[in-house]
Write a protein that holds these residues in place. Structure first.
Motif, short mmCIF file in Angstrom:
data_model
loop_
_atom_site.label_atom_id
_atom_site.label_comp_id
_atom_site.label_asym_id
_atom_site.label_seq_id
_atom_site.Cartn_x
_atom_site.Cartn_y
_atom_site.Cartn_z
N ALA A 158 0.76 -1.18 -0.04
CA ALA A 158 -0.06 0.03 0.19
C ALA A 158 0.96 1.28 0.07
N THR A 159 0.37 2.26 -0.66
CA THR A 159 1.32 3.64 -0.70
C THR A 159 0.67 4.40 0.28
N ARG A 160 -0.34 4.12 1.27
CA ARG A 160 -0.95 4.87 2.44
C ARG A 160 -1.04 4.07 3.46
N ASP A 161 -0.80 4.50 4.52
CA ASP A 161 -1.16 3.62 5.99
C ASP A 161 -2.43 3.50 6.13
N PRO A 162 -3.15 2.63 6.32
CA PRO A 162 -4.62 2.37 6.36
C PRO A 162 -4.96 3.05 7.90
N HIS A 163 -4.32 2.97 8.94
CA HIS A 163 -4.65 3.55 9.76
C HIS A 163 -4.46 4.89 10.21
N SER A 164 -3.60 5.75 9.67
CA SER A 164 -3.34 7.22 9.62
C SER A 164 -3.98 7.87 8.25
N LEU A 184 -1.64 13.42 13.04
CA LEU A 184 -1.64 12.02 13.28
C LEU A 184 -2.91 11.64 14.02
N PRO A 185 -2.91 10.27 14.04
CA PRO A 185 -3.96 9.74 14.84
C PRO A 185 -4.16 9.83 16.27
N ARG A 186 -5.28 10.14 16.69
CA ARG A 186 -5.50 10.67 18.04
C ARG A 186 -4.98 9.30 19.14
N ARG A 234 4.13 8.41 7.21
CA ARG A 234 4.23 7.23 8.14
C ARG A 234 5.55 6.38 7.79
N ILE A 235 6.57 6.00 8.80
CA ILE A 235 7.64 5.43 8.31
C ILE A 235 7.13 4.08 8.17
N ARG A 236 7.66 3.37 7.06
CA ARG A 236 7.16 1.95 6.91
C ARG A 236 7.78 1.16 7.86
N PRO A 237 7.03 0.34 8.72
CA PRO A 237 7.56 -0.43 9.79
C PRO A 237 8.32 -1.66 9.17
#
Length: 147
Positions: free
Chosen positions: A45-51, A94-96, A144-147
């Motif tokens: 994915a190119t985007r973080d699904p969480h944030s 960023l996510p809360r 988001r830095i990819r983990p």
């Protein structure tokens, strides 16, 4: 323009394009099409699904960011007094998280006399590399830095 001429000049090309598009869609029995679909859904994915923020690979960070990330993962020592301090997420990008949920770290900028604008912000309660974000513009945007 006669109705027949209108149909031949306007609708026929549109219909033809629709037919061609339908031809590009693999049928349910087409194994090659199924393999292609499987490949595209398993692509990174190119985007973080969480944030919802775009990803950046650690290797794509500037060299100073890569060094800062290594220091975060090692637990320090950090070169700036404010490294590891609470990041308030006042921008709301960023996510809360609960108060104190993020920590910020300086990414030095060559040629800057002070801390500069670049930061890495990580979730305080997770392992240091599980949820980290990079900002090159002092919190105006994050990746988001990819983990």
């Amino acid at each position: 323009m006669s109705p027949r001429r209108f149909l031949s000049r306007v609708l026929c090309p549109a219909l033809l394009l629709g037919v061609l598009a339908a031809c590009d869609t693999p049928s349910s029995g087409d194994r090659a099409g199924q393999a292609q679909t499987r490949t595209s859904t398993t692509a990174r994915a190119t985007r973080d699904p969480h944030s919802g923020l775009p990803f950046i690979a650690a290797a794509d960070l500037p060299p100073e960011g890569q060094r800062t990330l290594r220091l975060i993962r090692a637990g320090g020592p950090f070169p700036y007094r404010k490294d590891g301090s609470t990041f308030g997420n006042r921008e709301g990008i960023l996510p809360r998280r609960s108060s104190g949920g993020y920590r910020e770290y300086t990414v030095p900028t060559p040629g800057e006399g002070d801390r500069g604008a670049r930061r890495i912000v990580c979730a305080a309660v997770s392992p240091p590399d599980a949820e980290c974000y990079y900002s090159a513009d002092h919190y105006a945007s994050f990746r988001r830095i990819r983990p």
